[in-house]
Design a protein around this motif. Structure first.
Motif, PDB file in Angstrom:
ATOM      1  N   GLY A  64      21.190  18.871  12.097  1.00  0.00           N
ATOM      2  CA  GLY A  64      22.666  18.862  13.173  1.00  0.00           C
ATOM      3  C   GLY A  64      24.335  19.436  11.779  1.00  0.00           C
ATOM      4  O   GLY A  64      25.500  19.555  12.216  1.00  0.00           O
ATOM      5  N   MET A  65      23.437  19.162  10.747  1.00  0.00           N
ATOM      6  CA  MET A  65      24.760  19.545   9.296  1.00  0.00           C
ATOM      7  C   MET A  65      24.947  21.280   9.820  1.00  0.00           C
ATOM      8  O   MET A  65      26.228  21.206  10.318  1.00  0.00           O
ATOM      9  N   VAL A  66      23.771  22.087  10.359  1.00  0.00           N
ATOM     10  CA  VAL A  66      23.917  23.452  10.101  1.00  0.00           C
ATOM     11  C   VAL A  66      25.022  23.384  11.421  1.00  0.00           C
ATOM     12  O   VAL A  66      26.095  24.663  11.747  1.00  0.00           O
ATOM     13  N   LEU A  67      24.443  22.889  12.813  1.00  0.00           N
ATOM     14  CA  LEU A  67      25.402  23.078  13.625  1.00  0.00           C
ATOM     15  C   LEU A  67      26.955  22.641  13.470  1.00  0.00           C
ATOM     16  O   LEU A  67      27.582  23.089  14.574  1.00  0.00           O
ATOM     17  N   LEU A  68      26.629  21.623  13.350  1.00  0.00           N
ATOM     18  CA  LEU A  68      28.260  21.032  12.719  1.00  0.00           C
ATOM     19  C   LEU A  68      29.277  21.933  11.861  1.00  0.00           C
ATOM     20  O   LEU A  68      30.186  22.644  12.386  1.00  0.00           O
ATOM     21  N   GLU A  69      28.497  22.076  11.089  1.00  0.00           N
ATOM     22  CA  GLU A  69      29.416  23.563  10.174  1.00  0.00           C
ATOM     23  C   GLU A  69      29.652  25.083  10.728  1.00  0.00           C
ATOM     24  O   GLU A  69      30.488  24.887  10.728  1.00  0.00           O
ATOM     25  N   ARG A  70      28.809  25.339  11.599  1.00  0.00           N
ATOM     26  CA  ARG A  70      29.183  26.572  12.824  1.00  0.00           C
ATOM     27  C   ARG A  70      30.045  25.975  13.920  1.00  0.00           C
ATOM     28  O   ARG A  70      31.045  27.002  13.634  1.00  0.00           O
ATOM     29  N   HIS A  75      31.303  28.381   7.855  1.00  0.00           N
ATOM     30  CA  HIS A  75      30.650  29.297   7.535  1.00  0.00           C
ATOM     31  C   HIS A  75      31.040  30.626   7.031  1.00  0.00           C
ATOM     32  O   HIS A  75      31.046  30.932   6.525  1.00  0.00           O
ATOM     33  N   ASP A  76      32.165  30.874   8.074  1.00  0.00           N
ATOM     34  CA  ASP A  76      33.369  31.414   7.751  1.00  0.00           C
ATOM     35  C   ASP A  76      33.665  31.749   6.130  1.00  0.00           C
ATOM     36  O   ASP A  76      33.656  32.574   5.718  1.00  0.00           O
ATOM     37  N   SER A 222      19.520  33.780   7.947  1.00  0.00           N
ATOM     38  CA  SER A 222      20.103  35.132   7.652  1.00  0.00           C
ATOM     39  C   SER A 222      20.423  36.535   8.786  1.00  0.00           C
ATOM     40  O   SER A 222      21.417  36.658   9.080  1.00  0.00           O
ATOM     41  N   ARG A 223      19.362  36.178  10.070  1.00  0.00           N
ATOM     42  CA  ARG A 223      19.635  37.079  10.519  1.00  0.00           C
ATOM     43  C   ARG A 223      20.398  36.519  11.745  1.00  0.00           C
ATOM     44  O   ARG A 223      21.113  37.036  12.758  1.00  0.00           O
ATOM     45  N   ASN A 224      19.988  34.812  12.279  1.00  0.00           N
ATOM     46  CA  ASN A 224      21.001  34.478  13.393  1.00  0.00           C
ATOM     47  C   ASN A 224      22.365  33.707  12.846  1.00  0.00           C
ATOM     48  O   ASN A 224      23.081  33.435  13.655  1.00  0.00           O
ATOM     49  N   VAL A 225      22.393  33.803  11.671  1.00  0.00           N
ATOM     50  CA  VAL A 225      23.962  33.478  11.284  1.00  0.00           C
ATOM     51  C   VAL A 225      24.937  34.343  10.111  1.00  0.00           C
ATOM     52  O   VAL A 225      25.568  34.463  10.656  1.00  0.00           O
ATOM     53  N   LEU A 226      23.921  34.137   8.986  1.00  0.00           N
ATOM     54  CA  LEU A 226      24.932  35.051   8.032  1.00  0.00           C
ATOM     55  C   LEU A 226      25.367  36.847   8.824  1.00  0.00           C
ATOM     56  O   LEU A 226      26.286  37.531   8.633  1.00  0.00           O
TER      57      LEU A 226
END
Length: 239
Positions: A64-70, A75-76, A222-226
């Protein structure tokens, strides 16, 4: 220092979004529940709740944190600095393990007894929380919607709840020893049961699974976010 800064950032992020208030409420609910459990089953129930707590916390909250941060565009600005994926992942795992450890002790204290081995008990909670957190991040990195994430993370987590069948004497096989969560249940132990095998064996198994989950989460992230941020990554784990 970067890892420490990210850890502090995650702790503040969790506080700002009410994670700690939610878990105080959850612990109070567990305390109330345990008050109505017969004394004969109270210890067993407390162990089961303590087992499920870091698993649920790591699985749901980390993703949930990852999706919320996105969604918030965190992340940018974060990954235009020389931040290692390693520091990001370990900060997430570390911050949630602190919450899991505190909640685990609070829940178990409601049973009115203390673990036979406090160090083994704490190690079981922390290593289970970090494993589930890394597993969750690996799944969350592959999905953009909360519904898709919640559905798939349950599929990934399903094999790791099987040792509960042995704990409740429903079905047991030695193959459960290969799963990290079997080690978790053994480390949590009980004052009356204790451990029949050196707890370091279970710690070692959990560490191996943590290492595997870390590698998988790193590659997925790395592959799906970065790769979708700025110019992406070079595969070295650094942006």
């Amino acid at each position: 220092m970067k890892g420490l800064s990210l850890l502090i950032f995650d702790l503040r992020f969790q506080w700002r979004h009410g994670f700690y208030f939610v878990y105080v409420f959850v612990c109070v609910c567990y305390w109330i529940l345990l008050r109505f459990i017969p004394e004969t089953y109270k210890e067993t129930t407390a162990i089961a709740l303590t087992f499920s707590d870091p698993a649920a916390l790591g699985l749901i909250m980390a993703g949930g944190m990852v999706l919320l941060e996105r969604d918030q565009g965190v992340h940018d600005p974060l990954f235009v600095t020389p931040v290692h994926i390693r520091d990001y992942l370990l900060a997430k795992a570390g911050s949630l393990s602190v919450l899991s450890l505190a909640a685990g002790w609070a829940i178990h204290a409601a049973s009115g007894s203390l673990p036979q081995s406090p160090l083994a008990f704490s190690a079981g909670i922390v290593l289970t929380s970090t494993f589930m957190t890394l597993l969750s991040i690996g799944v969350a990195a592959r999905h953009r919607t909360i519904n898709g994430f919640i559905l798939m993370v349950q599929v990934y987590a399903l094999p790791f709840v099987l040792p509960l069948l042995g704990y409740f004497h429903l079905w047991h096989t030695d193959l459960f020893l290969l799963l990290p969560t079997e080690g978790t249940l053994r480390l949590l132990g009980s004052p009356s049961g204790g451990l029949s095998v050196n707890p370091l064996l279970y710690v070692f198994i959990l560490l191996i699974w943590n290492a595997a989950a870390y590698i998988w989460a790193q590659r997925s992230y790395s592959r799906n976010v970065l790769m979708q941020i700025g110019e992406g990554g070079d595969g070295s784990g650094k942006i």
